[in-house]
Write a protein that holds these residues in place. Structure first.
Motif, PDB file in Angstrom:
ATOM      1  N   ARG A  34       7.184 -27.021 -53.277  1.00 25.91           N
ATOM      2  CA  ARG A  34       5.738 -26.843 -53.486  1.00 25.91           C
ATOM      3  C   ARG A  34       4.983 -27.681 -52.463  1.00 25.91           C
ATOM      4  O   ARG A  34       5.533 -28.605 -51.882  1.00 25.91           O
ATOM      5  CB  ARG A  34       5.325 -27.282 -54.890  1.00 25.91           C
ATOM      6  N   LYS A  35       3.693 -27.350 -52.300  1.00 28.50           N
ATOM      7  CA  LYS A  35       2.867 -28.108 -51.366  1.00 28.50           C
ATOM      8  C   LYS A  35       1.727 -28.755 -52.145  1.00 28.50           C
ATOM      9  O   LYS A  35       0.897 -28.071 -52.731  1.00 28.50           O
ATOM     10  CB  LYS A  35       2.315 -27.186 -50.287  1.00 28.50           C
ATOM     11  N   LEU A  36       1.723 -30.071 -52.149  1.00 27.81           N
ATOM     12  CA  LEU A  36       0.723 -30.792 -52.937  1.00 27.81           C
ATOM     13  C   LEU A  36      -0.654 -30.703 -52.285  1.00 27.81           C
ATOM     14  O   LEU A  36      -0.774 -30.568 -51.071  1.00 27.81           O
ATOM     15  CB  LEU A  36       1.112 -32.266 -53.039  1.00 27.81           C
ATOM     16  N   LEU A  37      -1.659 -30.799 -53.103  1.00 26.02           N
ATOM     17  CA  LEU A  37      -3.029 -30.916 -52.580  1.00 26.02           C
ATOM     18  C   LEU A  37      -3.240 -32.367 -52.168  1.00 26.02           C
ATOM     19  O   LEU A  37      -3.036 -33.274 -52.977  1.00 26.02           O
ATOM     20  CB  LEU A  37      -4.039 -30.541 -53.663  1.00 26.02           C
TER      21      LEU A  37
ATOM     22  N   ALA B 267      -1.474 -32.740 -58.025  1.00 25.24           N
ATOM     23  CA  ALA B 267      -1.667 -31.319 -58.296  1.00 25.24           C
ATOM     24  C   ALA B 267      -1.233 -30.463 -57.125  1.00 25.24           C
ATOM     25  O   ALA B 267      -1.240 -30.902 -55.986  1.00 25.24           O
ATOM     26  CB  ALA B 267      -3.120 -31.039 -58.606  1.00 25.24           C
ATOM     27  N   TYR B 268      -0.812 -29.264 -57.432  1.00 25.15           N
ATOM     28  CA  TYR B 268      -0.652 -28.262 -56.390  1.00 25.15           C
ATOM     29  C   TYR B 268      -1.065 -26.911 -56.938  1.00 25.15           C
ATOM     30  O   TYR B 268      -1.173 -26.705 -58.143  1.00 25.15           O
ATOM     31  CB  TYR B 268       0.759 -28.234 -55.807  1.00 25.15           C
ATOM     32  N   ALA B 471       3.028 -33.788 -47.818  1.00 28.19           N
ATOM     33  CA  ALA B 471       2.528 -33.012 -48.953  1.00 28.19           C
ATOM     34  C   ALA B 471       3.610 -32.108 -49.530  1.00 28.19           C
ATOM     35  O   ALA B 471       3.485 -31.613 -50.634  1.00 28.19           O
ATOM     36  CB  ALA B 471       1.324 -32.193 -48.535  1.00 28.19           C
ATOM     37  N   THR B 473       6.824 -31.089 -51.336  1.00 30.49           N
ATOM     38  CA  THR B 473       7.570 -31.762 -52.392  1.00 30.49           C
ATOM     39  C   THR B 473       8.365 -30.734 -53.183  1.00 30.49           C
ATOM     40  O   THR B 473       8.137 -29.538 -53.081  1.00 30.49           O
ATOM     41  CB  THR B 473       6.612 -32.521 -53.321  1.00 30.49           C
TER      42      THR B 473
END
Lengths: 429, 650
Positions: A34-37, B267-268, B471, B473
């Motif tokens: 996933r790509k975090l904000l 958050a994502y 970013a 993860t």
């Protein structure tokens, strides 16, 4: 710190027959990418942990340190800075003040600034006022059972603010600040100092605070303070020089009698105003005399003056000795001494004459003195300065005269020489 | 000498005159409206009003003679001076002239090809250059001899060509100026919001424009990021820190939806959707049409709007659009009637009318339904169900209508948190839709300003740049939690389920839960406490049940006449033929990971049960390796720690 989530459910007790079941999987399910904000403190913490390769515990420690550091940087941990106004206890007496008697109230105490008094800055007064208003505003007390006179103290606060926030009114109040008025006469007398066990210590202990107190009235800041026993000659002379020429902003309008607003009589008003004016002038005069008195007493008792005189004498002695040299004979020395003495006498005589002359000049009627000055066309400021110097000289001479050293000779001749420069004024024969 | 000329009073030292907050601002730069937020003394971000007293600052600039109007002042210029008024420029940033669709009717200055730059969109406006300065005068005070003719002393009309970037710079500069006027200090940095669909070229163009406006851009923050910052700024009791958020941004020019997985502030985005066909402008159109009809009814004067062909109609439409701004605000704030009045709308006729919320909701129902359909589409694309949403966050002025929330609430679980349920829409709390982005940006700016300048911190700072490696993860796919076994428990779980690490939680992560456990009947300790660690699969069970047939429908009697109503009535009847859907969350055990049991020594009686307090910690490393530890919380401190580990997926 780690966030602990409180779970509301209360799980049942462990059954007696419970045995851990057979493991169906030895590992956690596969993960997804996933790509975090890149936003928020949580992301910053996540990045810090990843970049520095920290465990959660280590990061907790780091964050705690950082928080402490920032708190120290803020000074008071994010609480609004009140510039050191603080909270003063409000006594029963203070709260029961009558706003009608506002002239008698201690405005600093009302605003909770009695620890700062004349030192309080405008910003501090503003903060203190706001604090008090938040606490004592009638709207705040509307709900509570109270009498109709509930806003009396609030009125006192407003009055205090009105006085202290206006620079002119504040100066007038500071001039007669009740706190300092009480201790104003607390000045050591000559006998107190001389009779003390340790006169030197008593002198500095007694007069130090007095001068510190009086310094606030000076238009010129900073004011030289009394200093200590070992102060050099220049400092001591500078000190007395300053205090003899003290320029005070103190005034006594605050103690004026209220002009009766109710009466329309113009004469009444004028009469009161006139009286007030003369009263002010009298008080100011008294105050100047009082300060002069203090300085005089201090000068007469100052152990450093004695020391300086001795030092000067010793220096003179040494100088003379160096001049004559060790080889001089007693006779020659004697002759020399004689000569010296004669010279000194002559000088003294000359000095005397000079002073007499001054006294004559200065004791002439002020009309006589002013007239030619005005005619000479000096600028008013310069004129005033000249007059002031003369007044001072006259006062000095007066003091000496009172002590019986001089006699006063009125001399009409002076009028003739008024147009001449004082320095070329020939000595009287 | 002046009174207190030598300042005898006021010499006490001030302890610390510096404000602890950095002077940074957050700017929400939308296509139609912008807002600015600053930090208060307490460190909370607050949306500020500009000089005109507006928090929602219209993105418009207008040239009128020598004057330049920016923001809400420029909007009225659309009525008479539309050719010199520029709006909607943000979306053109970083785009080529050939890429811009030109099929839409324009109500403002048209976009033209820049005369000198290739394929560059620009605007051409008529301005007046200020009158030239008088001729240099000689010492005698007369003009110096010159062969040139005497210049005109009036301003000269001129043409000015502005690129989109220049327009943006002018506008951003005015925003920052407002903030500086408010703060009384120079602004040292700003975080700007960008829509998620902005590509690299557009972001670069925005950065360039901001730089030209003399703004130090700390970060371009995506809208979803700003939402995360604001909503996670304060943990509240009734909202879990681990939640799935639905962000509904109904802007004036586009609809942007996203589903966020927010896990303790980290958050994502699970899915995003942008639609330019559904927007606040459409709502405006409906309202304008409604009021135009009213006008025709009242005055018997024809008024054709949206689209309007005649010059007079265009003006009337522009006037109505300005007037309904107020109407919309009233509608979202109060359930009563909202008025709309325009002086001299057409043919010198004044117009006053009102609309209540019910009527308004009816008018814009099709748009609400479109939004609802889009939300469903988005949630489906994230492989979720509407029932999985824990919180709805609304963004934008048009999202402040309660009718929209009511529409969406149909599909959402009853426990969902929205700004309407927490009452922050009008009050301006955390979830206030009109200011949420700007406040998030300001908080982010504060965070970025707090990062130091050491080499280590430089690396950290890099993580906030676009497409940063940091970013990326890994995240869990299934929820992990505790099952406290119970004999004869209901359902398939054989015990009490306590979720600890939810699915879609970014790694590494740590979760600590504190709970009271029943220790049984034994009167004295030590007691044995144990639990199993399971991975579970969460789902939503949808059941369809036939509703009991009601003979006399009370709603039928309440219906008011009119065409749209009847249509709706028919729809409702059709719906009632169908079965009603009921949803329920389900859990299914997937895999047993481990178990843990230990003895506790202290227990106390609460409500008739003997309970002990324990804490369980889950520690998942970056590769999914799990460490579960548990300990008793005694009065004197922590008890013995018991730990098991589970390997991560290889």
């Amino acid at each position: 710190m780690a966030q602990v989530v409180e779970v509301k459910v209360v799980p049942p007790p462990l059954p007696q027959s419970w045995t851990p079941p057979e493991s169906t999987s030895k590992s956690v399910s596969p993960l997804v990418e996933r790509k975090l904000l890149p936003a928020g403190p949580a992301y910053l913490a996540h990045v810090r942990r990843t970049v520095h390769n920290l465990s959660f515990e280590e990061h907790d420690k780091h964050a705690e340190e950082e928080r402490k550091r920032l708190e120290a940087l803020d000074g008071n941990g994010g609480i609004e800075d009140d510039l050191g106004v603080g909270d003063e206890a409000e006594t029963e007496e203070l709260l029961s003040l009558d706003p009608k008697e506002w002239k008698k109230q201690d405005h600093y105490a009302v605003l909770g600034l009695s620890h700062l008094r004349y030192k309080a800055t405008g910003a501090q007064i503003k903060i203190a006022h706001r604090k008090k208003v938040l606490k004592h505003h009638p709207d705040k007390k509307a709900g509570a059972a109270g009498d109709s006179n509930d806003d009396a103290f609030f009125k006192c606060i407003q009055k205090a603010h009105e006085v202290l926030f206006n620079a002119e009114k504040r100066r007038q109040f500071d001039s007669v600040d009740p706190y300092y008025s009480l201790i104003e006469d607390d000045v050591p007398t000559a006998s107190q100092v001389t009779k003390a066990k340790d006169p030197v210590k008593a002198f500095f202990k007694g007069f130090g605070p007095v001068f510190e107190r009086e310094a606030r009235f000076s238009k010129v800041q900073p004011v030289p303070m009394l200093g200590d026993v070992d102060a050099p000659k220049e400092a001591v002379e500078g000190f007395y020089d300053f205090w003899y020429n003290f320029d005070s902003w103190r005034s006594f309008e605050y103690l004026d009698k209220e002009v009766n607003e109710g009466s329309d009589s113009r004469d009444d008003k004028r009469y009161t105003e006139k009286k007030n004016k003369s009263e002010r002038a009298r008080r100011k005069k008294e105050d100047t005399a009082r300060l002069r008195n203090i300085v005089d007493t201090a000068l007469s008792l100052d152990p450093r003056i004695k020391r300086i005189k001795e030092e000067e004498k010793a220096a003179r002695e040494a100088k003379r000795k160096a001049k004559t040299g060790g080889a001089a004979t007693t006779a020659a020395e004697k002759a020399k001494q004689e000569e010296e003495k004669k010279k000194a006498e002559e000088a003294a005589k000359k000095d005397e004459e000079e002073k007499v002359r001054w006294s004559i000049v200065l004791h002439c009627s002020w009309h006589e003195l002013n007239l030619p000055l005005v005619r000479r066309g000096l600028r008013p400021r310069k004129q005033r300065r000249l007059l002031r110097t003369r007044e001072r000289r006259r006062e000095e001479l007066n003091v000496q005269r009172r002590k019986g050293r001089r006699t006063f000779y009125p001399c009409p001749v002076v009028l003739c020489v008024m147009h001449m420069d004082m320095s070329v004024f020939p000595p009287l024969r | 000498m002046a009174v207190n000329g030598a300042v005898p009073n006021g010499t006490a030292d001030a302890t610390n005159g510096l404000s602890p907050q950095p002077t940074v601002v957050g700017i929400n730069f939308g296509n139609s409206y912008a807002s600015i937020a600053v930090l208060t003394k307490e460190g909370i971000s607050e949306c500020i009003a500009n000089e005109d007293g507006e928090r929602q600052i219209a993105c418009a600039i207008s040239f009128q003679g020598e004057e330049l109007y920016i923001g809400n002042q420029a909007k009225p210029q659309l009525v008479k001076n539309a050719q010199n008024t520029i709006i909607g420029f943000r979306n053109l940033l970083g785009r080529k002239f050939s890429e811009i669709p030109k099929d839409k009717p324009v109500v403002s200055a048209p976009v033209i090809q820049h005369p000198n730059l290739r394929d560059e969109p620009a605007y051409r406006v008529q301005v007046l250059n200020p009158a030239p300065t008088p001729l240099p005068t000689s010492a005698a005070g007369t003009p110096a001899a010159s062969s040139a003719p005497t210049p005109r002393s009036e301003p000269t009309p001129a043409e000015r060509v502005l690129t989109v970037s220049e327009v943006t710079s002018i506008f951003l500069r005015s925003l920052v100026k407002s903030a500086e006027d408010f703060l009384g200090k120079k602004v040292t940095g700003a975080v700007l919001s960008v829509p998620v669909w902005f590509n690299d070229a557009q972001r670069t163009a925005l950065e360039k424009a901001a730089r030209e406006a003399d703004i130090n851009v700390l970060q371009l923050l995506e809208d979803a990021g700003a939402v995360t910052v604001t909503t996670s700024a304060l943990w509240s009791e009734d909202v879990s820190p681990d939640r799935t958020q639905l962000v509904v941004d109904v802007g004036q020019s586009s609809l942007e939806l996203s589903v966020l997985s927010s896990r303790q502030g980290l958050a994502y985005s699970l899915a995003t959707l942008t639609d330019f066909s559904v927007n606040g402008d459409r709502i405006d159109e409906k309202l304008v049409k409604f009021f135009a009809k009213e006008f025709t009814k009242k005055t018997k004067t024809a008024l054709t709007v949206c689209p309007s062909a005649e010059r007079q109609d265009q003006r009337a439409e522009a006037k109505l659009r300005l007037a309904i701004e107020h109407t919309k605000r009233t509608l979202s704030a109060s359930p009563g009637a909202a008025t709309c009045s325009v002086e001299s709308l057409k043919d010198g006729l004044d117009f006053t009318s009102s609309i209540n919320r019910l009527r308004f909701d009816m008018e814009v129902r099709p748009i609400y339904d479109q939004i609802y359909a889009k939300v469903k589409e988005l949630v489906a694309s994230a492989q979720l169900d509407l029932y999985d949403i824990d919180e709805v966050v609304y963004v934008g002025g048009s999202a402040s209508f309660p009718g929209l929330d009511e529409t969406l609430a149909e599909g959402l679980p009853e426990s969902v948190v929205t700004p309407f349920t927490s009452g922050t829409v009008i009050g301006g709390g955390i979830g206030d839709p009109t200011t949420i982005l700007a406040r998030g940006c300001a908080l982010q700016a504060k965070l970025l300003a707090s990062i130091g300048d050491s080499s280590e911190d430089q690396a950290v700072r890099k993580a906030f740049e676009r497409d940063s490696e940091w970013a990326k993860t890994k995240a869990t796919t299934k929820s992990i939690g505790l099952i406290f076994p119970e004999e004869g428990a209901e359902g398939d779980l054989d015990g009490q389920w306590v979720p600890v690490v939810l699915k879609e939680t970014p790694l590494p992560c740590r979760r600590i839960v504190s709970l009271q456990v029943d220790v049984g009947e034994a009167a004295s300790g030590p007691w044995k406490v144990g639990f199993e660690v399971w991975e579970v699969k969460e789902g939503v069970k949808i059941e369809k049940i036939k509703p009991p047939k009601d003979e006399d429908d009370p709603e039928e009697e309440n219906q008011v006449g009119g065409d749209p109503d009847e249509e709706e009535e028919e729809e409702e009847e059709e719906e009632e033929e169908e079965e009603i859907e009921t949803k329920e969350k389900t859990l299914e055990k997937v895999s047993f990971l481990s178990s843990l049991s230990f003895a506790v020594e202290e227990a106390e009686k609460t409500s008739g049960r003997l309970t002990a307090r324990i804490e369980v910690q889950f520690l998942l490393d970056a590769d999914g390796g799990l460490e579960v530890s548990a300990w008793e919380v005694k009065k004197s401190g922590r008890g013995q720690k018991a730990t098991v580990t589970v390997f991560g997926p290889s």
